[in-house]
Design a protein around this motif. Structure first.
Motif, PDB file in Angstrom:
ATOM      1  N   GLN A  30      -2.571   4.666  11.311  1.00  0.00           N
ATOM      2  CA  GLN A  30      -2.024   5.469  12.401  1.00  0.00           C
ATOM      3  C   GLN A  30      -0.855   4.757  13.074  1.00  0.00           C
ATOM      4  OE1 GLN A  30      -5.258   6.480  15.014  1.00  0.00           O
ATOM      5  NE2 GLN A  30      -6.173   7.880  13.532  1.00  0.00           N
ATOM      6  N   PHE A  31      -1.004   3.464  13.301  1.00  0.00           N
ATOM      7  CA  PHE A  31       0.055   2.663  13.912  1.00  0.00           C
ATOM      8  C   PHE A  31       1.353   2.781  13.111  1.00  0.00           C
ATOM      9  CE2 PHE A  31       2.393  -1.364  14.084  1.00  0.00           C
ATOM     10  CZ  PHE A  31       2.567  -1.539  15.439  1.00  0.00           C
ATOM     11  N   LEU A  32       1.255   2.595  11.792  1.00  0.00           N
ATOM     12  CA  LEU A  32       2.442   2.683  10.936  1.00  0.00           C
ATOM     13  C   LEU A  32       2.919   4.119  10.792  1.00  0.00           C
ATOM     14  CD1 LEU A  32       1.334   0.165   8.171  1.00  0.00           C
ATOM     15  CD2 LEU A  32       3.137  -0.190   9.865  1.00  0.00           C
ATOM     16  N   GLY A  33       1.983   5.074  10.706  1.00  0.00           N
ATOM     17  CA  GLY A  33       2.334   6.474  10.528  1.00  0.00           C
ATOM     18  C   GLY A  33       3.106   7.050  11.697  1.00  0.00           C
ATOM     19  N   VAL A  34       2.699   6.723  12.912  1.00  0.00           N
ATOM     20  CA  VAL A  34       3.385   7.218  14.112  1.00  0.00           C
ATOM     21  C   VAL A  34       4.846   6.777  14.113  1.00  0.00           C
ATOM     22  CG1 VAL A  34       3.494   6.878  16.627  1.00  0.00           C
ATOM     23  CG2 VAL A  34       1.334   7.449  15.549  1.00  0.00           C
ATOM     24  N   ARG A  35       5.113   5.634  13.577  1.00  0.00           N
ATOM     25  CA  ARG A  35       6.472   5.091  13.551  1.00  0.00           C
ATOM     26  C   ARG A  35       7.267   5.545  12.326  1.00  0.00           C
ATOM     27  NH1 ARG A  35       2.978   2.519  16.227  1.00  0.00           N
ATOM     28  NH2 ARG A  35       3.499   1.265  18.041  1.00  0.00           N
ATOM     29  N   GLY A  36       6.608   6.286  11.424  1.00  0.00           N
ATOM     30  CA  GLY A  36       7.280   6.741  10.204  1.00  0.00           C
ATOM     31  C   GLY A  36       7.414   5.652   9.158  1.00  0.00           C
ATOM     32  N   PHE A  37       6.591   4.606   9.270  1.00  0.00           N
ATOM     33  CA  PHE A  37       6.690   3.467   8.358  1.00  0.00           C
ATOM     34  C   PHE A  37       5.717   3.562   7.181  1.00  0.00           C
ATOM     35  CE2 PHE A  37       8.047   0.206  11.866  1.00  0.00           C
ATOM     36  CZ  PHE A  37       9.170   0.950  12.130  1.00  0.00           C
ATOM     37  N   LEU A  38       4.597   4.232   7.341  1.00  0.00           N
ATOM     38  CA  LEU A  38       3.554   4.253   6.310  1.00  0.00           C
ATOM     39  C   LEU A  38       4.022   5.030   5.094  1.00  0.00           C
ATOM     40  CD1 LEU A  38       0.664   3.386   5.604  1.00  0.00           C
ATOM     41  CD2 LEU A  38      -0.105   5.587   6.506  1.00  0.00           C
ATOM     42  N   LYS A  39       3.898   4.424   3.917  1.00  0.00           N
ATOM     43  CA  LYS A  39       4.290   5.069   2.668  1.00  0.00           C
ATOM     44  C   LYS A  39       3.079   5.386   1.802  1.00  0.00           C
ATOM     45  CE  LYS A  39       8.464   4.693   3.925  1.00  0.00           C
ATOM     46  NZ  LYS A  39       9.058   5.821   4.585  1.00  0.00           N
ATOM     47  N   ASP A  40       2.052   4.523   1.812  1.00  0.00           N
ATOM     48  CA  ASP A  40       0.895   4.734   0.950  1.00  0.00           C
ATOM     49  C   ASP A  40      -0.248   3.836   1.388  1.00  0.00           C
ATOM     50  OD1 ASP A  40      -0.523   5.835  -1.133  1.00  0.00           O
ATOM     51  OD2 ASP A  40       0.579   4.803  -2.718  1.00  0.00           O
ATOM     52  N   VAL A  41      -1.474   4.281   1.102  1.00  0.00           N
ATOM     53  CA  VAL A  41      -2.667   3.463   1.297  1.00  0.00           C
ATOM     54  C   VAL A  41      -3.329   3.362  -0.071  1.00  0.00           C
ATOM     55  CG1 VAL A  41      -4.886   3.249   2.465  1.00  0.00           C
ATOM     56  CG2 VAL A  41      -2.953   4.279   3.669  1.00  0.00           C
ATOM     57  N   VAL A  42      -3.491   2.128  -0.560  1.00  0.00           N
ATOM     58  CA  VAL A  42      -3.974   1.894  -1.910  1.00  0.00           C
ATOM     59  C   VAL A  42      -5.107   0.872  -1.866  1.00  0.00           C
ATOM     60  CG1 VAL A  42      -3.267   1.082  -4.209  1.00  0.00           C
ATOM     61  CG2 VAL A  42      -1.614   2.231  -2.749  1.00  0.00           C
ATOM     62  N   PRO A  43      -6.220   1.140  -2.571  1.00  0.00           N
ATOM     63  CA  PRO A  43      -7.265   0.111  -2.653  1.00  0.00           C
ATOM     64  C   PRO A  43      -6.698  -1.171  -3.272  1.00  0.00           C
ATOM     65  CG  PRO A  43      -8.061   2.205  -3.523  1.00  0.00           C
ATOM     66  CD  PRO A  43      -6.585   2.354  -3.293  1.00  0.00           C
ATOM     67  N   LEU A  44      -7.120  -2.298  -2.776  1.00  0.00           N
ATOM     68  CA  LEU A  44      -6.584  -3.579  -3.255  1.00  0.00           C
ATOM     69  C   LEU A  44      -6.748  -3.713  -4.767  1.00  0.00           C
ATOM     70  CD1 LEU A  44      -5.271  -6.267  -2.632  1.00  0.00           C
ATOM     71  CD2 LEU A  44      -7.529  -7.188  -2.132  1.00  0.00           C
ATOM     72  N   ALA A  45      -7.878  -3.266  -5.309  1.00  0.00           N
ATOM     73  CA  ALA A  45      -8.126  -3.369  -6.754  1.00  0.00           C
ATOM     74  C   ALA A  45      -7.100  -2.574  -7.563  1.00  0.00           C
ATOM     75  CB  ALA A  45      -9.530  -2.882  -7.074  1.00  0.00           C
ATOM     76  N   ASP A  46      -6.508  -1.539  -6.977  1.00  0.00           N
ATOM     77  CA  ASP A  46      -5.532  -0.699  -7.670  1.00  0.00           C
ATOM     78  C   ASP A  46      -4.089  -1.121  -7.426  1.00  0.00           C
ATOM     79  OD1 ASP A  46      -7.690   0.766  -8.493  1.00  0.00           O
ATOM     80  OD2 ASP A  46      -7.391   2.366  -7.028  1.00  0.00           O
ATOM     81  N   TRP A  47      -3.866  -2.061  -6.513  1.00  0.00           N
ATOM     82  CA  TRP A  47      -2.509  -2.445  -6.138  1.00  0.00           C
ATOM     83  C   TRP A  47      -1.864  -3.266  -7.246  1.00  0.00           C
ATOM     84  CZ3 TRP A  47       1.210  -1.213  -2.962  1.00  0.00           C
ATOM     85  CH2 TRP A  47       2.281  -2.096  -2.806  1.00  0.00           C
ATOM     86  N   GLU A  48      -0.654  -2.904  -7.591  1.00  0.00           N
ATOM     87  CA  GLU A  48       0.166  -3.687  -8.509  1.00  0.00           C
ATOM     88  C   GLU A  48       1.478  -3.944  -7.820  1.00  0.00           C
ATOM     89  OE1 GLU A  48       0.650  -2.273 -12.477  1.00  0.00           O
ATOM     90  OE2 GLU A  48      -1.416  -1.600 -12.594  1.00  0.00           O
ATOM     91  N   ALA A  49       1.796  -5.190  -7.612  1.00  0.00           N
ATOM     92  CA  ALA A  49       3.071  -5.543  -6.993  1.00  0.00           C
ATOM     93  C   ALA A  49       4.198  -5.129  -7.915  1.00  0.00           C
ATOM     94  CB  ALA A  49       3.132  -7.041  -6.718  1.00  0.00           C
ATOM     95  N   PRO A  50       5.287  -4.620  -7.358  1.00  0.00           N
ATOM     96  CA  PRO A  50       6.419  -4.233  -8.211  1.00  0.00           C
ATOM     97  C   PRO A  50       6.997  -5.437  -8.945  1.00  0.00           C
ATOM     98  CG  PRO A  50       6.919  -3.896  -5.870  1.00  0.00           C
ATOM     99  CD  PRO A  50       5.520  -4.420  -5.956  1.00  0.00           C
TER     100      PRO A  50
END
Length: 54
Positions: A30-50
Motif C-alpha cells: 500500500q505504501f508503494l502503491g499510493v505513491r505509484g511506485f509498486l510494479k509487482d509482488v512476487v514470492p521470493l521463490a519465484d523471483w529471478e533478478a534481471p
C-alpha cells in the motif's frame, strides 16, 4: 518480494526490490502503491533478478 521503481528517478524497466515478510507485505504494498511506485509482488521463490549483462 516487492518490485518497484520511482518513475521520477528510474527508467520504466528498472526494478528495485524490497523483501517483506507476510506480516508486513500488505502495508508495504500500500505504501508503494499510493505513491505509484509498486510494479509487482512476487514470492521470493519465484523471483529471478534481471540479467544485467553478465
Amino acid at each position: 518480494m516487492l518490485a518497484w521503481n520511482n518513475p521520477k528517478l528510474h527508467t520504466p524497466e528498472r526494478r528495485k526490490t524490497w523483501l517483506a515478510c507476510e506480516e508486513h507485505r500488505e502495508h508495504l504494498s500500500q505504501f508503494l502503491g499510493v505513491r505509484g511506485f509498486l510494479k509487482d509482488v512476487v514470492p521470493l521463490a519465484d523471483w529471478e533478478a534481471p540479467d544485467e549483462g553478465r
